[in-house]
Design an enzyme around this catalytic site. Structure first.
Site, PDB file in Angstrom:
ATOM      1  N   ASP A 158       8.887  39.168 -16.276  1.00  7.35           N
ATOM      2  CA  ASP A 158       9.341  39.447 -14.912  1.00  7.35           C
ATOM      3  C   ASP A 158      10.850  39.446 -14.648  1.00  7.35           C
ATOM      4  O   ASP A 158      11.386  40.417 -14.151  1.00  7.35           O
ATOM      5  CB  ASP A 158       8.691  38.447 -13.946  1.00  7.35           C
ATOM      6  CG  ASP A 158       7.171  38.496 -13.989  1.00  7.35           C
ATOM      7  OD1 ASP A 158       6.609  39.214 -14.844  1.00  7.35           O
ATOM      8  OD2 ASP A 158       6.541  37.829 -13.158  1.00  7.35           O
ATOM      9  N   GLU A 382       2.911  26.955 -20.259  1.00  7.30           N
ATOM     10  CA  GLU A 382       3.150  28.395 -20.086  1.00  7.30           C
ATOM     11  C   GLU A 382       4.289  28.867 -21.003  1.00  7.30           C
ATOM     12  O   GLU A 382       4.195  29.899 -21.653  1.00  7.30           O
ATOM     13  CB  GLU A 382       3.513  28.638 -18.611  1.00  7.30           C
ATOM     14  CG  GLU A 382       3.625  30.077 -18.185  1.00  7.30           C
ATOM     15  CD  GLU A 382       3.968  30.196 -16.696  1.00  7.30           C
ATOM     16  OE1 GLU A 382       4.278  29.169 -16.055  1.00  7.30           O
ATOM     17  OE2 GLU A 382       3.923  31.333 -16.175  1.00  7.30           O
TER      18      GLU A 382
HETATM   19  C1  2M8 Z   1       3.914  35.839 -14.322  1.00 10.17           C
HETATM   20  O1  2M8 Z   1       3.957  36.834 -13.313  1.00 10.17           O
HETATM   21  C2  2M8 Z   1       3.479  36.653 -11.953  1.00 10.17           C
HETATM   22  C3  2M8 Z   1       3.557  38.005 -11.271  1.00 10.17           C
HETATM   23  O2  2M8 Z   1       2.739  38.917 -11.921  1.00 10.17           O
HETATM   24  C4  2M8 Z   1       4.223  35.671 -11.119  1.00 10.17           C
HETATM   25  O3  2M8 Z   1       5.222  35.094 -11.552  1.00 10.17           O
HETATM   26  O4  2M8 Z   1       3.785  35.441  -9.979  1.00 10.17           O
HETATM   27  C5  2M8 Z   1       4.337  36.529 -15.647  1.00 10.17           C
HETATM   28  O5  2M8 Z   1       4.618  35.574 -16.636  1.00 10.17           O
HETATM   29  C6  2M8 Z   1       3.256  37.483 -16.111  1.00 10.17           C
HETATM   30  O6  2M8 Z   1       3.547  38.007 -17.385  1.00 10.17           O
HETATM   31  C7  2M8 Z   1       1.884  36.805 -16.152  1.00 10.17           C
HETATM   32  O7  2M8 Z   1       0.892  37.755 -16.422  1.00 10.17           O
HETATM   33  C8  2M8 Z   1       1.567  36.064 -14.831  1.00 10.17           C
HETATM   34  C9  2M8 Z   1       0.318  35.198 -14.953  1.00 10.17           C
HETATM   35  O8  2M8 Z   1       0.385  34.375 -16.077  1.00 10.17           O
HETATM   36  O9  2M8 Z   1       2.651  35.230 -14.457  1.00 10.17           O
END
Ligand code: 2M8
Length: 420
Positions: A158, A382
């Site tokens: 992101d 994570e």
């Molecule tokens: C993160 O992204 C989301 C938005 O899609 C967020 O921060 O709200 C990223 O690390 C993404 O790659 C990942 O799929 C998601 C859920 O783990 O979190």
């Protein structure tokens, strides 16, 4: 290793909401696209039926255009922003309006190879949807050559520095006031800034006002960048889909054509000044001029070269644990801020698949050892600080547990077929 294996399986079960798996409780309370594909891979080590169910649930939310959305909002949850009403896509179940890295075909192939007898019928049922999604990538998102993203969230990486030049052109000053939820679940210092979020929401508002029309977003959207990470993931996934299709008795010449065209576009994302593949602003042609883990995913698609490898080793040797998401020697590097420096076990697992494909078992072993050390020290987080191993972001994370079961926690003797 049995205790950590048990814990990893417990995490997948705990995050299972019946047919789909949350990335982690609290911070991410819905089904995310590429998280789900990794979850399926993890489930395949102990519950093969549940693995295929995960992919079915993901593909069931495919749009008529072929796009597979990045979030599926199965049940309302006030703990996440932006929720379904902000996206306003009109889908049932509600979804976001953008996509995410297309790892599903690669994961489907690995799951199928681990148990072809159970998998063939399930794979045959998934095949038309995967084909339509890949066709959408080719026709809509590869119209400039490499794979394009219309929102940094599509990259899955992101807030990595790759997107800074494109983000600078996005005006976030007029967004409807909102309250973030992510910063109440984890340390705000590890998350994107308010300015980032204003711009993310401005892009969502643009898409919603455009009725999520692909042509309008591609032509006039506030952000359009070539993503090396998705380009390599897609190229690899095209190849895996062709293998699957051939095995199922389908004519795969169309898929081979997409792969051929995409490979021919790789020189357009090679930045001679950076001596690496690089993200590129497709509105201006400018390179990002910053090295990130997306470039190293070239190994996945047999597109690495000695110059890139020298950069990989420089970046990797500058930290202590795993491959960092961004260059430690760049001014933008931050070892704990999300995609601007931390090492991500899930990306390490993808890179490892690439190293194995390229016959680089030395690199794969080193990366597995370092990723394993992080998880042994601190658990299934994570992401991690690559300098001192501090665990960051959400805990009991689905894709970290999944890649433990399939790769990081394995020895060559205990590995799933096709993965070590
Ligand atoms: C993160 O992204 C989301 C938005 O899609 C967020 O921060 O709200 C990223 O690390 C993404 O790659 C990942 O799929 C998601 C859920 O783990 O979190």
């Amino acid at each position: 290793m049995s205790t950590l294996d048990d814990r990893a399986r417990q995490i997948l079960r705990k995050n299972d909401r019946g047919g789909y798996t949350l990335p982690t409780h609290g911070l991410y309370p819905y089904q995310w696209n590429w998280d789900s594909a990794f979850a399926a891979w993890g489930f395949s080590t102990f519950d093969i039926v549940r693995a295929w169910d995960e992919l079915d649930t993901l593909m069931a939310s495919q749009w008529d255009s072929g796009m597979v959305p990045h979030i599926i909002f199965h049940r309302p949850d006030p703990g996440y922003f932006p929720g379904p009403e902000i996206w306003g896509t009109g889908q049932e179940p509600a979804t976001s309006g953008i996509t995410q890295p297309p790892v599903a075909a690669t994961m489907a192939r690995l799951i199928w190879e681990s148990d072809p007898a159970t998998g063939s019928a399930r794979l045959e049922a998934l095949y038309p949807g995967l084909l339509n999604w890949h066709r959408w990538w080719h026709e809509v998102r590869c119209s400039h050559g490499p794979a394009a993203i219309t929102h940094p969230w599509e990259s899955g990486r992101d807030n990595c520095p790759d997107w800074d030049i494109g983000m600078a052109d996005v005006d976030g000053s007029g967004v409807t006031p909102y309250t973030r939820r992510d910063t109440s679940h984890v340390d705000p210092a590890m998350r994107p800034t308010k300015q980032d979020y204003d711009r993310y929401i401005a892009m969502v508002e643009f898409g919603r006002n455009a009725g999520w029309d692909d042509t309008t977003i591609m032509r006039q959207g506030p952000f359009l960048m070539a993503d090396p990470g998705i380009t390599f993931i897609l190229l690899r996934a095209h190849q895996d889909l062709a293998v699957i299709g051939r095995a199922l008795g389908h004519d795969v010449r169309e898929i081979e054509g997409w792969a051929h065209t995409l490979r021919a576009a790789l020189p357009s994302i090679w930045n001679d000044r950076l001596k690496a593949y690089d993200a590129r602003n497709l509105r201006t042609g400018a390179f990002a001029n910053v090295l990130g883990s997306g470039a190293f995913l070239a190994y996945l698609a047999n597109a690495a070269n000695p110059t890139l490898e020298a950069q990989l080793m420089r970046v990797w040797n500058a930290v202590n644990y795993g491959i960092p998401s961004a260059d430690p020697q760049a001014a933008s590097f931050d070892p704990r801020k999300y995609w601007r420096g931390p090492t991500w076990p899930v990306i390490n697992a993808l890179l490892a698949i690439g190293f194995k494909t390229a016959g680089r078992h030395d690199l794969e072993r080193r990366l597995r050892d370092e990723t394993q050390t992080l998880i042994r020290k601190h658990g299934f987080y994570e992401y991690f600080d690559p300098l001192d191993a501090t665990p960051c972001g959400g805990s009991d994370f689905t894709w970290t547990a999944a890649i433990w079961l399939t790769w990081a926690g394995r020895t060559p003797e205990t590995a799933q077929k096709g993965t070590a």
